[in-house]
Design a protein around this motif. Sequence first.
Motif, PDB file in Angstrom:
ATOM      1  N   GLY A 117      73.857  14.404  89.649  1.00 19.78           N
ATOM      2  CA  GLY A 117      74.728  14.617  90.804  1.00 19.78           C
ATOM      3  C   GLY A 117      75.866  13.615  90.778  1.00 19.78           C
ATOM      4  O   GLY A 117      75.756  12.550  90.167  1.00 19.78           O
ATOM      5  N   THR A 118      76.947  13.939  91.444  1.00 15.67           N
ATOM      6  CA  THR A 118      78.095  13.038  91.478  1.00 15.67           C
ATOM      7  C   THR A 118      77.775  11.773  92.266  1.00 15.67           C
ATOM      8  O   THR A 118      78.277  10.704  91.957  1.00 15.67           O
ATOM      9  CB  THR A 118      79.304  13.759  92.104  1.00 15.67           C
ATOM     10  OG1 THR A 118      79.448  15.057  91.503  1.00 15.67           O
ATOM     11  CG2 THR A 118      80.586  12.975  91.878  1.00 15.67           C
ATOM     12  N   LYS A 121      72.430   9.447  92.659  1.00 18.91           N
ATOM     13  CA  LYS A 121      71.437   9.466  91.563  1.00 18.91           C
ATOM     14  C   LYS A 121      70.529   8.235  91.587  1.00 18.91           C
ATOM     15  O   LYS A 121      69.306   8.353  91.469  1.00 18.91           O
ATOM     16  CB  LYS A 121      72.159   9.535  90.208  1.00 18.91           C
ATOM     17  CG  LYS A 121      72.950  10.788  89.961  1.00 18.91           C
ATOM     18  CD  LYS A 121      73.542  10.801  88.555  1.00 18.91           C
ATOM     19  CE  LYS A 121      74.663   9.803  88.361  1.00 18.91           C
ATOM     20  NZ  LYS A 121      75.854  10.095  89.151  1.00 18.91           N
ATOM     21  N   VAL A 183      69.687  18.231  91.218  1.00 19.48           N
ATOM     22  CA  VAL A 183      71.150  18.171  91.333  1.00 19.48           C
ATOM     23  C   VAL A 183      71.469  17.953  92.809  1.00 19.48           C
ATOM     24  O   VAL A 183      71.245  18.826  93.649  1.00 19.48           O
ATOM     25  CB  VAL A 183      71.840  19.441  90.809  1.00 19.48           C
ATOM     26  CG1 VAL A 183      73.336  19.376  91.089  1.00 19.48           C
ATOM     27  CG2 VAL A 183      71.597  19.594  89.311  1.00 19.48           C
ATOM     28  N   LEU A 184      71.967  16.773  93.118  1.00 18.54           N
ATOM     29  CA  LEU A 184      72.221  16.376  94.499  1.00 18.54           C
ATOM     30  C   LEU A 184      73.541  16.923  95.030  1.00 18.54           C
ATOM     31  O   LEU A 184      73.661  17.245  96.209  1.00 18.54           O
ATOM     32  CB  LEU A 184      72.243  14.845  94.594  1.00 18.54           C
ATOM     33  CG  LEU A 184      70.955  14.144  94.125  1.00 18.54           C
ATOM     34  CD1 LEU A 184      71.220  12.671  93.873  1.00 18.54           C
ATOM     35  CD2 LEU A 184      69.854  14.335  95.150  1.00 18.54           C
ATOM     36  N   ASN A 185      74.532  17.011  94.173  1.00 19.60           N
ATOM     37  CA  ASN A 185      75.871  17.445  94.555  1.00 19.60           C
ATOM     38  C   ASN A 185      76.687  17.601  93.281  1.00 19.60           C
ATOM     39  O   ASN A 185      76.337  17.056  92.242  1.00 19.60           O
ATOM     40  CB  ASN A 185      76.550  16.441  95.505  1.00 19.60           C
ATOM     41  CG  ASN A 185      76.194  15.006  95.160  1.00 19.60           C
ATOM     42  OD1 ASN A 185      76.464  14.531  94.064  1.00 19.60           O
ATOM     43  ND2 ASN A 185      75.554  14.310  96.085  1.00 19.60           N
ATOM     44  N   VAL A 186      77.767  18.359  93.382  1.00 14.59           N
ATOM     45  CA  VAL A 186      78.654  18.573  92.234  1.00 14.59           C
ATOM     46  C   VAL A 186      80.094  18.451  92.735  1.00 14.59           C
ATOM     47  O   VAL A 186      80.562  19.286  93.512  1.00 14.59           O
ATOM     48  CB  VAL A 186      78.440  19.960  91.589  1.00 14.59           C
ATOM     49  CG1 VAL A 186      79.338  20.125  90.369  1.00 14.59           C
ATOM     50  CG2 VAL A 186      76.977  20.175  91.203  1.00 14.59           C
ATOM     51  N   PHE A 204      77.359  20.850  84.113  1.00 17.19           N
ATOM     52  CA  PHE A 204      76.111  20.907  84.876  1.00 17.19           C
ATOM     53  C   PHE A 204      75.278  22.133  84.490  1.00 17.19           C
ATOM     54  O   PHE A 204      74.045  22.072  84.474  1.00 17.19           O
ATOM     55  CB  PHE A 204      76.403  20.912  86.380  1.00 17.19           C
ATOM     56  CG  PHE A 204      76.509  19.536  86.982  1.00 17.19           C
ATOM     57  CD1 PHE A 204      75.413  18.927  87.560  1.00 17.19           C
ATOM     58  CD2 PHE A 204      77.722  18.848  86.967  1.00 17.19           C
ATOM     59  CE1 PHE A 204      75.506  17.661  88.115  1.00 17.19           C
ATOM     60  CE2 PHE A 204      77.831  17.580  87.526  1.00 17.19           C
ATOM     61  CZ  PHE A 204      76.716  16.981  88.097  1.00 17.19           C
ATOM     62  N   ILE A 219      67.846  21.600  94.075  1.00 15.87           N
ATOM     63  CA  ILE A 219      69.296  21.514  94.249  1.00 15.87           C
ATOM     64  C   ILE A 219      69.675  21.642  95.721  1.00 15.87           C
ATOM     65  O   ILE A 219      69.023  22.360  96.491  1.00 15.87           O
ATOM     66  CB  ILE A 219      70.001  22.595  93.395  1.00 15.87           C
ATOM     67  CG1 ILE A 219      71.517  22.412  93.406  1.00 15.87           C
ATOM     68  CG2 ILE A 219      69.587  23.998  93.806  1.00 15.87           C
ATOM     69  CD1 ILE A 219      72.224  23.189  92.299  1.00 15.87           C
ATOM     70  N   GLN A 223      75.751  21.396 100.018  1.00 13.36           N
ATOM     71  CA  GLN A 223      76.958  20.871  99.387  1.00 13.36           C
ATOM     72  C   GLN A 223      77.652  21.988  98.588  1.00 13.36           C
ATOM     73  O   GLN A 223      77.011  22.655  97.766  1.00 13.36           O
ATOM     74  CB  GLN A 223      76.585  19.696  98.486  1.00 13.36           C
ATOM     75  CG  GLN A 223      77.739  18.787  98.103  1.00 13.36           C
ATOM     76  CD  GLN A 223      78.452  19.250  96.841  1.00 13.36           C
ATOM     77  OE1 GLN A 223      77.821  19.829  95.947  1.00 13.36           O
ATOM     78  NE2 GLN A 223      79.747  18.993  96.766  1.00 13.36           N
ATOM     79  N   ALA A 226      77.160  22.254  94.761  1.00  9.59           N
ATOM     80  CA  ALA A 226      75.783  22.588  94.402  1.00  9.59           C
ATOM     81  C   ALA A 226      75.494  24.059  94.683  1.00  9.59           C
ATOM     82  O   ALA A 226      74.792  24.726  93.905  1.00  9.59           O
ATOM     83  CB  ALA A 226      74.817  21.691  95.166  1.00  9.59           C
ATOM     84  N   ASN A 289      68.617  12.482 100.186  1.00  3.14           N
ATOM     85  CA  ASN A 289      68.112  12.028  98.888  1.00  3.14           C
ATOM     86  C   ASN A 289      66.587  11.992  98.888  1.00  3.14           C
ATOM     87  O   ASN A 289      65.926  12.395  97.914  1.00  3.14           O
ATOM     88  CB  ASN A 289      68.638  10.625  98.563  1.00  3.14           C
ATOM     89  CG  ASN A 289      70.131  10.569  98.298  1.00  3.14           C
ATOM     90  OD1 ASN A 289      70.739   9.504  98.369  1.00  3.14           O
ATOM     91  ND2 ASN A 289      70.748  11.706  97.987  1.00  3.14           N
TER      92      ASN A 289
END
Length: 464
Positions: A117-118, A121, A183-186, A204, A219, A223, A226, A289
């Motif tokens: 993730g951006t 992490k 994957v937390l965010n993109v 990704f 995921i 967001q 994501a 998170n």
Amino acid sequence: MASAIPTAMERPHFIGIGGAGMSGIAKILAQRGAQVAGSDAKESATAEALRALGATVHIGHAAEHLADDATCVVVSSAIRADNPELARAAELSVPVVHRSDALASLMGGLRAIAVAGTHGKTTTTSMLAVALTELGLDPSYAIGGDLEGPGTNARHGEGDIFVAEADESDRSFQKYDPEVAIVLNVELDHHANYASMDEIYDSFETFVGKVRPGGTLVIAADQPGAVELTKRVRDLSSLNVVTYGESETADVRVHKVTPRGLTSEVTVLLNGKFLTFTVSVPGRHYAHNAVAALAAGVALGIPAHNLASALGKYTGVKRRLQLKGEAKGVQVIDSYAHHPTEMTADLEAMRGAASDARLLVVFQPHLFSRTQELGKEMGEALALADLSVVLDIYPAREDPVPGVTSALIIDAAKAAGATVTAVHDKSTVPDVVAGMAAPGDLVLTMGAGDVTDLGPAILARLSN
């Protein structure tokens, strides 16, 4: 369980061994019995910790630091091609291995969780490492920051789980084949390596495509980046997709986040049942998170109620809203935030934790490329503070870019209504802050560079 040392890693030499990612791999190899050596630009607590594990650490870079019997040279993307130890490796025909390949080899044969993730992490990886350890599962882990509890960024455990922070900045996370990917965010970042969001999505997608058959993608459901990535990978037949967040459609739904000072109480709806637990750091983004960590652990078969309780034992990572101390009624807190989204999240978290306090921020921009692309947004984020001090750009691995200075951020901050002071001499910051701060204020040192060193100096100046 696999924990043997790959033959190529029996006598590794790390160039830049003190870095967050490099030192973690070096520590695990040393704990597995490898003869680890390496070099770094300056002396540090990390270098001492490596020596305590039996590693040889040289200060400075020189060809003679590379032993003739080294089995490989490990590098990160930050190591320049003209490094003398790299040149010596070529003379000796010693294989050069990228940090990501070294980490991938350590995860071989283990149940790997890769956290991408951006933003977020390090925190999420740390939450999992602490919780799994608390449950007696003895995981291995490699994190991009030091845990406050164990005091280390990596460990070789005897259990069958390996938790790793998966770095997208140079596409190195594409080397991993985890059982569970988070994957937390993109978002668009790392502008020296990615020219567009399409390139980010492609990267990704490749990472997610490496998840082992039958594995799980956890995921974010809220967001936008994501959500778009989820649409792109839904058709991967061998992939189980678990979404989390506040969306009504999330598989693990965040029902409520209740601030409790510098902690939060989180209630989630999981498999038709409500589950409430405590997160010992403030802010909605840290609560999310923790929910991502919960979902990943459940995907590995760990009972949700056990994992939720264990997540409450997490007390933070160094530089992630870390309280450095208090002097004359002023609390000084350190934040690693360097992207506008991270900055906004941490500033909002501090507002929520202490709504009556004035918030003073000492911000150090990180990288010329990031400032060039996101300077306006950084300045707008600083408008959430009552007062801001902005330092010169911390270059890290980059050379200066003509016309790109902290003025881009300062001008944007002022346009957004912020009160900003430019400081070019970092050594004067403690005096500047002491002249601004009053009892009850919060001072936040913010950025990915050496701004973190200012916390103790500000506290000392306030005390005097």
